[in-house]
Structure formats: C-alpha cells, structure tokens
Design an enzyme around this catalytic site. Sequence first.
Site, PDB file in Angstrom:
ATOM      1  N   LYS A  22      -4.205  -6.240  13.419  1.00  0.00           N
ATOM      2  CA  LYS A  22      -4.348  -6.105  11.956  1.00  0.00           C
ATOM      3  C   LYS A  22      -5.783  -6.463  11.536  1.00  0.00           C
ATOM      4  O   LYS A  22      -6.403  -5.738  10.773  1.00  0.00           O
ATOM      5  CB  LYS A  22      -3.383  -7.042  11.252  1.00  0.00           C
ATOM      6  CG  LYS A  22      -3.691  -7.264   9.761  1.00  0.00           C
ATOM      7  CD  LYS A  22      -2.719  -8.198   9.084  1.00  0.00           C
ATOM      8  CE  LYS A  22      -3.124  -9.637   9.151  1.00  0.00           C
ATOM      9  NZ  LYS A  22      -4.116 -10.057   8.140  1.00  0.00           N
ATOM     10  N   ASN A  23      -6.306  -7.572  12.065  1.00  0.00           N
ATOM     11  CA  ASN A  23      -7.609  -8.053  11.588  1.00  0.00           C
ATOM     12  C   ASN A  23      -8.790  -7.302  12.182  1.00  0.00           C
ATOM     13  O   ASN A  23      -9.930  -7.572  11.816  1.00  0.00           O
ATOM     14  CB  ASN A  23      -7.728  -9.567  11.829  1.00  0.00           C
ATOM     15  CG  ASN A  23      -6.813 -10.331  10.883  1.00  0.00           C
ATOM     16  OD1 ASN A  23      -6.216  -9.745   9.973  1.00  0.00           O
ATOM     17  ND2 ASN A  23      -6.663 -11.626  11.112  1.00  0.00           N
ATOM     18  N   CYS A 116      -5.095 -17.235  -2.148  1.00  0.00           N
ATOM     19  CA  CYS A 116      -3.726 -17.016  -1.669  1.00  0.00           C
ATOM     20  C   CYS A 116      -3.172 -18.393  -1.268  1.00  0.00           C
ATOM     21  O   CYS A 116      -3.783 -19.426  -1.527  1.00  0.00           O
ATOM     22  CB  CYS A 116      -3.717 -16.053  -0.501  1.00  0.00           C
ATOM     23  SG  CYS A 116      -4.491 -16.753   0.955  1.00  0.00           S
ATOM     24  N   ARG A 121     -10.074 -19.170  -0.974  1.00  0.00           N
ATOM     25  CA  ARG A 121     -10.671 -17.955  -0.411  1.00  0.00           C
ATOM     26  C   ARG A 121     -11.901 -17.501  -1.224  1.00  0.00           C
ATOM     27  O   ARG A 121     -11.948 -16.401  -1.747  1.00  0.00           O
ATOM     28  CB  ARG A 121      -9.649 -16.824  -0.317  1.00  0.00           C
ATOM     29  CG  ARG A 121      -8.332 -17.205   0.325  1.00  0.00           C
ATOM     30  CD  ARG A 121      -8.419 -17.623   1.776  1.00  0.00           C
ATOM     31  NE  ARG A 121      -8.789 -16.581   2.703  1.00  0.00           N
ATOM     32  CZ  ARG A 121      -7.923 -15.719   3.245  1.00  0.00           C
ATOM     33  NH1 ARG A 121      -6.659 -15.787   2.921  1.00  0.00           N
ATOM     34  NH2 ARG A 121      -8.323 -14.782   4.071  1.00  0.00           N
ATOM     35  N   ASP A 305      -5.400 -18.990  12.698  1.00  0.00           N
ATOM     36  CA  ASP A 305      -4.233 -18.122  12.534  1.00  0.00           C
ATOM     37  C   ASP A 305      -3.127 -18.438  13.531  1.00  0.00           C
ATOM     38  O   ASP A 305      -2.041 -17.872  13.454  1.00  0.00           O
ATOM     39  CB  ASP A 305      -4.627 -16.654  12.666  1.00  0.00           C
ATOM     40  CG  ASP A 305      -5.446 -16.202  11.478  1.00  0.00           C
ATOM     41  OD1 ASP A 305      -6.018 -15.095  11.541  1.00  0.00           O
ATOM     42  OD2 ASP A 305      -5.541 -16.963  10.506  1.00  0.00           O
ATOM     43  N   ARG A 397       3.503  -8.157   6.589  1.00  0.00           N
ATOM     44  CA  ARG A 397       2.087  -7.842   6.333  1.00  0.00           C
ATOM     45  C   ARG A 397       1.310  -7.793   7.640  1.00  0.00           C
ATOM     46  O   ARG A 397       0.336  -7.051   7.758  1.00  0.00           O
ATOM     47  CB  ARG A 397       1.450  -8.927   5.444  1.00  0.00           C
ATOM     48  CG  ARG A 397       1.758  -8.830   3.976  1.00  0.00           C
ATOM     49  CD  ARG A 397       0.951  -9.861   3.207  1.00  0.00           C
ATOM     50  NE  ARG A 397      -0.440  -9.856   3.666  1.00  0.00           N
ATOM     51  CZ  ARG A 397      -1.254 -10.909   3.575  1.00  0.00           C
ATOM     52  NH1 ARG A 397      -0.814 -12.044   3.078  1.00  0.00           N
ATOM     53  NH2 ARG A 397      -2.501 -10.845   4.007  1.00  0.00           N
TER      54      ARG A 397
HETATM   55  C1  EPZ Z   1     -10.356 -13.653   8.248  1.00  0.00           C
HETATM   56  O1  EPZ Z   1     -10.286 -14.058   6.897  1.00  0.00           O
HETATM   57  C2  EPZ Z   1      -8.931 -13.271   8.641  1.00  0.00           C
HETATM   58  N1  EPZ Z   1      -8.484 -12.145   7.818  1.00  0.00           N
HETATM   59  C3  EPZ Z   1      -8.002 -14.461   8.454  1.00  0.00           C
HETATM   60  O2  EPZ Z   1      -6.702 -14.071   8.910  1.00  0.00           O
HETATM   61  C4  EPZ Z   1      -8.501 -15.603   9.335  1.00  0.00           C
HETATM   62  O3  EPZ Z   1      -7.696 -16.748   9.106  1.00  0.00           O
HETATM   63  C5  EPZ Z   1      -9.958 -15.937   8.977  1.00  0.00           C
HETATM   64  O4  EPZ Z   1     -10.770 -14.744   9.102  1.00  0.00           O
HETATM   65  C6  EPZ Z   1     -10.547 -17.012   9.872  1.00  0.00           C
HETATM   66  O5  EPZ Z   1     -10.466 -16.592  11.206  1.00  0.00           O
HETATM   67  C7  EPZ Z   1      -8.861 -10.901   8.159  1.00  0.00           C
HETATM   68  O6  EPZ Z   1      -9.596 -10.700   9.106  1.00  0.00           O
HETATM   69  C8  EPZ Z   1      -8.311  -9.792   7.311  1.00  0.00           C
HETATM   70  P1  EPZ Z   1     -13.481 -16.483   6.612  1.00  0.00           P
HETATM   71  P2  EPZ Z   1     -11.673 -14.348   6.082  1.00  0.00           P
HETATM   72  O7  EPZ Z   1     -14.353 -15.764   5.646  1.00  0.00           O
HETATM   73  O8  EPZ Z   1     -12.687 -13.336   6.464  1.00  0.00           O
HETATM   74  C9  EPZ Z   1     -14.496 -20.035   3.665  1.00  0.00           C
HETATM   75  C10 EPZ Z   1      -4.394 -13.746   8.774  1.00  0.00           C
HETATM   76  O9  EPZ Z   1      -3.430 -14.518   8.758  1.00  0.00           O
HETATM   77  N2  EPZ Z   1     -15.331 -19.038   2.957  1.00  0.00           N
HETATM   78  O10 EPZ Z   1     -13.954 -16.682   8.015  1.00  0.00           O
HETATM   79  O11 EPZ Z   1     -11.318 -14.506   4.653  1.00  0.00           O
HETATM   80  C11 EPZ Z   1     -13.021 -19.741   3.464  1.00  0.00           C
HETATM   81  O12 EPZ Z   1     -12.568 -20.290   2.241  1.00  0.00           O
HETATM   82  C12 EPZ Z   1      -5.642 -14.044   7.964  1.00  0.00           C
HETATM   83  O13 EPZ Z   1      -4.435 -12.683   9.454  1.00  0.00           O
HETATM   84  C13 EPZ Z   1     -16.183 -19.466   1.954  1.00  0.00           C
HETATM   85  O14 EPZ Z   1     -16.246 -20.650   1.627  1.00  0.00           O
HETATM   86  O15 EPZ Z   1     -12.064 -15.771   6.685  1.00  0.00           O
HETATM   87  C14 EPZ Z   1     -12.392 -20.418   4.647  1.00  0.00           C
HETATM   88  O16 EPZ Z   1     -12.242 -21.796   4.372  1.00  0.00           O
HETATM   89  C15 EPZ Z   1      -5.492 -15.330   7.175  1.00  0.00           C
HETATM   90  N3  EPZ Z   1     -16.942 -18.548   1.284  1.00  0.00           N
HETATM   91  C16 EPZ Z   1     -13.433 -20.220   5.746  1.00  0.00           C
HETATM   92  O17 EPZ Z   1     -14.668 -19.918   5.077  1.00  0.00           O
HETATM   93  C17 EPZ Z   1     -16.910 -17.220   1.617  1.00  0.00           C
HETATM   94  O18 EPZ Z   1     -17.662 -16.428   0.991  1.00  0.00           O
HETATM   95  C18 EPZ Z   1     -13.084 -19.079   6.708  1.00  0.00           C
HETATM   96  O19 EPZ Z   1     -13.075 -17.889   5.952  1.00  0.00           O
HETATM   97  C19 EPZ Z   1     -16.043 -16.788   2.644  1.00  0.00           C
HETATM   98  C20 EPZ Z   1     -15.261 -17.721   3.309  1.00  0.00           C
END
Ligand code: EPZ
Length: 416
Positions: A22-23, A116, A121, A305, A397
Amino acid sequence: MAGFRICGGEKIEGTLRVDTAKNAVLPILAASVLPQEDTVLTDCPRLGDVECMRGILRMLGCESCWEGDALRICGGALSQGEMPEELSKRVRSSIFLLGPVLGRLRMATMAYPGGCEIGLRPIDLHLSALKRMGVRISEEGGMLRCDGRDMHAADIHLDYPSVGATENIIMAAALLPGRTTISNAAREPEIEDLQRYINAMGGHVQGAGSPLIVIEGVSRLHGVTYQPMPDRIATGTYLCAAAITGGQIELTNARPRDLTAVLDKLRAMGCVIAEGEQVLYLSAPERLQSFDALQTQPHPGFPTDMQSQMLALACVCRGASVIEEKVFENRFAIAGDLCRMGANIRVTGRAALIQGVERLHGAHVAAHDLRGGAALVLAALAASGETLVEDVHLIDRGYERMEEKLTALGAKIARV
Ligand code: EPZ
C-alpha cells in the site's frame, strides 16, 4: 459498519502470498500524473486507500481502470490541480499529490489534510521544502494555494526524515530543470520503489534508501508498466499472526531484507525464521518470550507501522516488555481494548509497559486505526472465546480481504 467475529485458539498454519505494498502504491499513484502517457501497475492491491486515491485522480482529470489485477492510470490527462476539499481532507494520501501536480502544472490547490487517530500529522516539512523550491504557498480558509510558476531546483535539508516529504520533493523535482538534492532523506524501501518507478519512466533519481537523494529533472516522462514492491508491513503482520498463535507460516513474494528489524525481534521472542530470496518461513514456540525493549524509529530502525502488532504479541508472552513509540505521538490507542481482553499494559506518554499474561479472553473491541485494528485481530486469534472487532473498514484500508487470508490459514474469522 462491518466487523470481524473471531473465535480464538486456532493455530495459524500454511502458506500465503504477500500482496503489493500500500505505502509503495500510494505515492506511485500520485507520481502517475507526471508522465504524458498511461502507466499500468501490475498486481495492484484493491484497498480502501487505493480507491480513495483513484477518486482524487479522477477529480484532477485522470481516469483509472482495472485490467484484471492491474490498474491503468491515464496520468497524461491531468487537467487541473484543484483537489476537492472534502476528498483531500478525508484522505491523507492527497498530500502526495502536491509535489507531482506542481511538477506537472506548476499550480496546485488542496485542503489542509486532516490529522488522524495516530497523531496530528503536520505537513510543515512538505511545505518548507516546496517553499525552498520557490513555490509560493498561501493558506485561505483551510485551503492551501500553491503557485509554482517560479519553481526551481534546490538543495533541501529535512529536519526530520519524513517519508511523505521525501516522496513529495522527489516528485516535485522529477520534471524540474536542474539538480535537486535532499539531505537527511527518509530511507524507507517504498522510497527506493518510487525512485525505480520514476526512473523506469525516464527520470533521473539516485540515492533513495540513503540519506542523500539527487534528482536531475528531465523535460518529460513516458508511460510504463510497473510492479511495485511487496508489502513489508503486511508481511510482518502475518508473521505475527503465526507467532501469537504458536503456529507456522510460509510467506511467498516476500522481501526479508525490508524487515530485518522485525525479524530480529521475532527471533528474540523465540521464533525460528528461515529467509529465502523471496520467501520467509516462521515457526513459533508454544509461548513467546518477551523482546524486553523496543523503540520505533525511521527506517532501518523498527517500523512504527509494526508497533501495534508487537504490542499485541507482548500481551501474551512470557515476561515484561517496554515499547517506546518515537515516531507518532498517539499510537497506543488499542491499549484500552487489549486491557479489556485481559492484557496488563500501562501507558505513560510515548512508552508502554506490558506484563505478559497466560491468556487473553475475547471481548467487544473496535479498531481506531489501520495497524491498531490489525493488532486487535492478532490478539483475538490468540484469545480464548469470541471477539468482535468493529470498524474493520479501517483494516480494509491497508489489508486486502484479511479475513479470507486468515481463514485459509486456519483461523475462525468471519466478516459480520
Ligand atoms: C508514512 O506516513 C506512511 N504512510 C505511514 O504509514 C508510516 O507510519 C509513516 O510513513 C512512517 O513510516 C504512507 O506511506 C502512505 P512521516 P507519513 O512524514 O509520510 C512527523 C500506515 O499505517 N512529520 O515520515 O505521513 C509526523 O507527524 C501509515 O500505513 C512532521 O512533523 O510519515 C510523524 O510524527 C500510518 N512534519 C513523523 O514526522 C511533516 O511535515 C513521521 O511522519 C511530516 C511529518
């Protein structure tokens, strides 16, 4: 809303083919608006998130259609960059479209994606990177208006190795003249897959999987037929299903190198794991041993995850365990549900202390998020008696037909 009714106590045993990730598919669907021609994703999973992304692409003028198990996307038809508010708020993956739509049209509008269950996020890292690239961003009433008419290549440093921000910058830069670099880039395997996909369309991206990624913009990208990588989190989830029930499982179409941190913990818990080029085999002990301590980190650290799934395993293992969730601020929502099943968990801030118990018992619980829902199913498989897990649309999902897969592996589970 649909639910799963599970009668616990059955061992998970058998062979399962791992679905496409998915990711990996979600950012690749976003990147499919970059080329002037169609792209075809083979063996594409039929997931809630994929259907939502198709809905947003359709609004932008890009139709997509199933051809058997393959999904064809008419990315060349991209006609406008206004993402509808109700859809972009509802689907977090819409943020992945900001980069490629700007890359293609130099203009994009979308609603601030909502948070969420697992956290706020924020998207500050996405927006500050795009501003570094010369995008003018204004916020009016919850809508982000991005003007990329003066966009340019840039050297970008990410304060935190955000997966989504790394992917967005790659897609924004793929058609941008010049060289864009990302330092402190996220290193997740899905980013290497996005690089392979863009390069298969004629792009020049290098370094994915390392902290430094270099994108040489090209003038146009052509269509491609592409097979995205297998789902490392689904792989880990089904391994845990065998582990928590004292069973054994063989996973084909797996890529062991994507989840070494998970395999390491499962071995520490007493599982015997054999790895092949594209196959994984796990045999579990009658009762798991505690993994002692676990901390989630960006890749190649332990993946956030898989945290909920390990929380479920810790509930029934021998001994005490500590889990620290260092990536998201609120990812222990299912602790309450697990305690109602007889678990002994204490959550303080971003840490959970779990005292393993002999056996959980069935209860009426509900999924709060995708991975937490999957973890409740794991706990129910090991519990005595019957468990009802509600709101399984959240599980749908990210897991295709989970109940059918688990039934084929010996579980007593039905969608109700
Ligand atoms: C991706 O989300 C994945 N989703 C998530 O999987 C996964 O948990 C996450 O990466 C971490 O591996 C998809 O790929 C669709 P991040 P993403 O930006 O890109 C903070 C699932 O269950 N952050 O690496 O949103 C954020 O709040 C989902 O499949 C900021 O502060 O993850 C978090 O604490 C859940 N500012 C951390 O970084 C930003 O601009 C990691 O977020 C962006 C992120």
